[in-house]
Write a protein that holds these residues in place. Structure first.
Motif, PDB file in Angstrom:
ATOM      1  N   HIS A 174     -36.138  -2.753  -8.749  1.00 12.43           N
ATOM      2  CA  HIS A 174     -37.432  -2.568  -8.099  1.00 12.43           C
ATOM      3  C   HIS A 174     -37.765  -3.683  -7.116  1.00 12.43           C
ATOM      4  O   HIS A 174     -38.540  -3.490  -6.183  1.00 12.43           O
ATOM      5  CB  HIS A 174     -38.547  -2.429  -9.140  1.00 12.43           C
ATOM      6  CG  HIS A 174     -38.513  -1.120  -9.842  1.00 12.43           C
ATOM      7  ND1 HIS A 174     -37.914  -0.948 -11.080  1.00 12.43           N
ATOM      8  CD2 HIS A 174     -38.972   0.102  -9.485  1.00 12.43           C
ATOM      9  CE1 HIS A 174     -38.027   0.309 -11.446  1.00 12.43           C
ATOM     10  NE2 HIS A 174     -38.662   0.975 -10.510  1.00 12.43           N
TER      11      HIS A 174
ATOM     12  N   GLU B  23     -32.812   5.639  -5.521  1.00 14.03           N
ATOM     13  CA  GLU B  23     -32.350   5.852  -6.887  1.00 14.03           C
ATOM     14  C   GLU B  23     -30.897   6.303  -6.923  1.00 14.03           C
ATOM     15  O   GLU B  23     -30.160   6.012  -7.867  1.00 14.03           O
ATOM     16  CB  GLU B  23     -33.236   6.886  -7.582  1.00 14.03           C
ATOM     17  CG  GLU B  23     -33.108   6.821  -9.078  1.00 14.03           C
ATOM     18  CD  GLU B  23     -33.861   7.948  -9.737  1.00 14.03           C
ATOM     19  OE1 GLU B  23     -33.312   9.062  -9.788  1.00 14.03           O
ATOM     20  OE2 GLU B  23     -34.990   7.716 -10.190  1.00 14.03           O
TER      21      GLU B  23
ATOM     22  N   ARG C  19     -27.938   4.752  -9.188  1.00 13.72           N
ATOM     23  CA  ARG C  19     -27.018   5.549 -10.003  1.00 13.72           C
ATOM     24  C   ARG C  19     -25.575   5.220  -9.642  1.00 13.72           C
ATOM     25  O   ARG C  19     -24.723   4.987 -10.518  1.00 13.72           O
ATOM     26  CB  ARG C  19     -27.298   7.044  -9.784  1.00 13.72           C
ATOM     27  CG  ARG C  19     -26.597   7.956 -10.768  1.00 13.72           C
ATOM     28  CD  ARG C  19     -26.682   9.417 -10.323  1.00 13.72           C
ATOM     29  NE  ARG C  19     -26.270   9.608  -8.933  1.00 13.72           N
ATOM     30  CZ  ARG C  19     -25.022   9.498  -8.502  1.00 13.72           C
ATOM     31  NH1 ARG C  19     -24.052   9.212  -9.333  1.00 13.72           N
ATOM     32  NH2 ARG C  19     -24.750   9.668  -7.221  1.00 13.72           N
TER      33      ARG C  19
ATOM     34  N   GLU D 244     -31.361  -1.358 -16.099  1.00 12.95           N
ATOM     35  CA  GLU D 244     -31.853  -0.330 -15.180  1.00 12.95           C
ATOM     36  C   GLU D 244     -31.527   1.103 -15.564  1.00 12.95           C
ATOM     37  O   GLU D 244     -31.945   2.029 -14.865  1.00 12.95           O
ATOM     38  CB  GLU D 244     -31.322  -0.618 -13.762  1.00 12.95           C
ATOM     39  CG  GLU D 244     -31.630  -2.005 -13.241  1.00 12.95           C
ATOM     40  CD  GLU D 244     -33.139  -2.225 -13.004  1.00 12.95           C
ATOM     41  OE1 GLU D 244     -33.927  -1.297 -13.221  1.00 12.95           O
ATOM     42  OE2 GLU D 244     -33.512  -3.351 -12.616  1.00 12.95           O
TER      43      GLU D 244
ATOM     44  N   THR E 203     -34.195   3.735 -15.632  1.00 11.41           N
ATOM     45  CA  THR E 203     -34.802   4.109 -14.352  1.00 11.41           C
ATOM     46  C   THR E 203     -34.196   5.393 -13.795  1.00 11.41           C
ATOM     47  O   THR E 203     -34.772   6.043 -12.931  1.00 11.41           O
ATOM     48  CB  THR E 203     -34.614   2.959 -13.329  1.00 11.41           C
ATOM     49  OG1 THR E 203     -35.063   1.743 -13.920  1.00 11.41           O
ATOM     50  CG2 THR E 203     -35.387   3.200 -12.052  1.00 11.41           C
ATOM     51  N   LEU E 204     -33.010   5.729 -14.327  1.00  8.55           N
ATOM     52  CA  LEU E 204     -32.302   6.894 -13.784  1.00  8.55           C
ATOM     53  C   LEU E 204     -32.957   8.216 -14.164  1.00  8.55           C
ATOM     54  O   LEU E 204     -33.723   8.305 -15.123  1.00  8.55           O
ATOM     55  CB  LEU E 204     -30.866   6.897 -14.301  1.00  8.55           C
ATOM     56  CG  LEU E 204     -29.980   5.748 -13.824  1.00  8.55           C
ATOM     57  CD1 LEU E 204     -28.626   5.818 -14.520  1.00  8.55           C
ATOM     58  CD2 LEU E 204     -29.808   5.809 -12.320  1.00  8.55           C
ATOM     59  N   THR E 205     -32.622   9.232 -13.414  1.00  8.01           N
ATOM     60  CA  THR E 205     -33.022  10.596 -13.773  1.00  8.01           C
ATOM     61  C   THR E 205     -32.214  11.017 -15.001  1.00  8.01           C
ATOM     62  O   THR E 205     -31.160  10.442 -15.280  1.00  8.01           O
ATOM     63  CB  THR E 205     -32.690  11.561 -12.625  1.00  8.01           C
ATOM     64  OG1 THR E 205     -31.306  11.416 -12.323  1.00  8.01           O
ATOM     65  CG2 THR E 205     -33.506  11.241 -11.394  1.00  8.01           C
TER      66      THR E 205
END
Lengths: 207, 207, 207, 207
Positions: free
Chosen positions: D37, D63, D67, D120, D123-125
């Motif tokens: 971020h 994003e 990934r 992190e 934070t991923l989908t």
DNA sequence: AATGAATGAGACTTCATTCAT
DNA sequence: CATGAATGAAGTCTCATTCAT
């Protein structure tokens, strides 16, 4: 030496014309859907099946494409409406009726394009604006003349030809601009018939 | 305890109203000059003398501002045109005449705004579009009724009220849309008089 | 004069504590769902049912809230794990077993919070980092001592106490960190039993 | 005609690969320092020595970069750990030892990256999360098999292979996650040796 | 002539933080 | 003590335009 040069020149001019047409058709399609600002040059290139770079060989910039699209549309009007009048003979009433009828038909065929000219004209530079104003006047001039002739001949009341043509224009454009409403209860033919009746009534000589 | 609460609430509602108005006026000014897409939110903020962030406290996003601007304009029409008819008495001809006259006057006072509604309506979401269509119908409904009354009373020919109103609307809007041309040889008053004459002629009962 | 002052002071301190707790609970809830950066101070205020401004009376800034949240979580661990050991008597094996068991249970009860400490620790300032490192060492110190005692008493092999505790810690945290996988085939109790068996096997004196 | 086309295509694919690698390396460097971020796309562009716009030609959004960074790291693990097992012969103890040793060495070489994946991942989908879970299972699968083989052959006690691998994984990752503490008194080699000794002890056949 | 990779300015939007009430 | 309106910097992402190949 002149001959081959000209031949080459002709071939080149032909390619230029073809390329420009490709771009204009693509851009027109895209703008009708989502407007000038939402249309990316990449999208135009894709739609026209060429590269972005190539578009810039035929048009100076994006606004130049817009101007050309609008001019293209208005030239169609200018070419088709007066032509229809030539075929309408000498009778002012007939010429006016035919002019209006054809105008509406062309508008109907190019409804999205008509709306587009209202939507995007203000985006143009002053020069572009002048050009399209001139084209609109050119388009309606033969009808204007027919009204003047009719007034002179006494078949129309002593009306302001300029204003009659203005009404006729707004009426034809109105079919496109308010199509969401009109089409709910009228076909194009009905619209033309009824509007024409009122148009002629509005300018018939006082009984 | 209820009183101060209400007072606070009132003050808040008043501030909300004021802020929204500030934004709408600023946005309207800017859009009239250069259109929705060329108007940046920063420019709106500057023009409205507030920060960008604050705009987003009163409007969800940029398109929401556009919708509000257009609705604001159309609500003015809806408020002023029917009000004028109320003052016009019962005579259908008078009501129609007054309706048209006021409509043209309001259009003239808000010429740029009128053009704006034509220019940017398509940018709206379907919901926004529905809203403005509804407002336009609301605005013209009293006039439509006057025409129907006139037809019933026999002072007008048996015309399609819907279509007469459509013409009247296009005619009033036409003053704004084609002002570049009309204003070269007509004042607003002349435009109203002559258009009204033709409008009435177009629907007078057959001799 | 001192008495009322102190009373006021006490009431004040109590309010401070209450407010801070409100904020921390709200922030913890929100961060567990979507992380520190996706959590807005406005959202914290809403969740804590107070105004944004008030948060800033009890916390210096957003990162300060984060630090407090993480410290809060780790203080829970530090308070609960050693307390469990106090109740476990003197036997090193029992103390170690109990330590691990309680650690896992607390981790399970605060799974999201545990993951949160791994996720957001690096966001802290160096001072904050030092603080949480210290807390982690404090939490595990009694267990570390139990291992040392066990080694000294000969019930454990001559292992590195530091490393045993590190393994135990990773193992307990592992239940939260890899819960997506472990929970597919193990309950917490099974996890504790099996891990404990291996843990003890790994440090039993060579036969 | 096919040849040049393929050549062009190859050159393009090569450029795509190079660009993506540039971005991923830049982003990894930046994220290791300050997290996802706090990393701006402008900073990535600067670090990768390209323009922001170009990043978006190779990655859908920010994003997507995250990934890819995490997947990139995990793919390194998946490629290196199993490869080391292939070279370790058939003896389950040796395979397990080698697996753990290599795992720790790769973790040590990519310490910051390892921590990054813990930091992190959330934070991923959901899709991204699935992908990395799958990669982690792929990475450890050969070790899991070695444990199963050892259990079957009787060189290991009847332990839960899944859980042994989980411990081994947490242990290897632990070197990165708790490096601030471990590195104060242990080298990587010492860590590997001692942890390995305990790991083997924890699963050696009883009696 | 034609391509499309590369640039970078600029748009919209969010949000930590402050401060007048 | 408490509120929440207001600020404005900063972030992500798009896209017109250029230019090396």
């Amino acid at each position: 030496m002149a001959a081959p040069k000209t031949a080459v020149s002709d071939a080149k001019q032909e390619r230029v014309r073809r390329r420009r047409r490709q771009v204009l058709q693509a851009a027109t399609r895209l703008m009708q859907v989502s407007g000038f600002h939402s249309m990316s040059m990449q999208a135009v290139a894709d739609e026209a099946k060429m590269s972005v770079g190539l578009i810039y060989q035929y048009f100076g910039n994006k606004e130049d494409v817009l101007r050309a699209v609008i001019v293209d549309i208005l030239e169609d009007f200018r070419d088709e409406v007066p032509a229809a009048l030539d075929a309408a003979g000498a009778d002012p009433v007939k010429r006016l009726s035919n002019g209006f009828r054809v105008f509406c038909q062309v508008v109907d065929a190019k409804r999205a394009a008509t709306v587009l000219t209202y939507r995007e004209s203000k985006t143009l530079t002053p020069e572009g604006l002048e050009q399209i104003k001139h084209l609109e006047l050119e388009t309606t001039e033969p009808i204007r003349q027919a009204v003047r002739d009719g007034v002179e001949a006494g078949v129309f009341a002593d009306v302001d030809a300029e204003l009659v043509v203005h009404n006729l224009l707004m009426c034809a454009h109105g079919w496109a601009l308010k199509h969401w409403h009109l089409s709910e209860y009228l076909t194009l033919e009905q619209y033309i018939e009824r509007e024409l009746a009122m148009l002629l009534a509005s300018i018939r000589p006082a009984g």
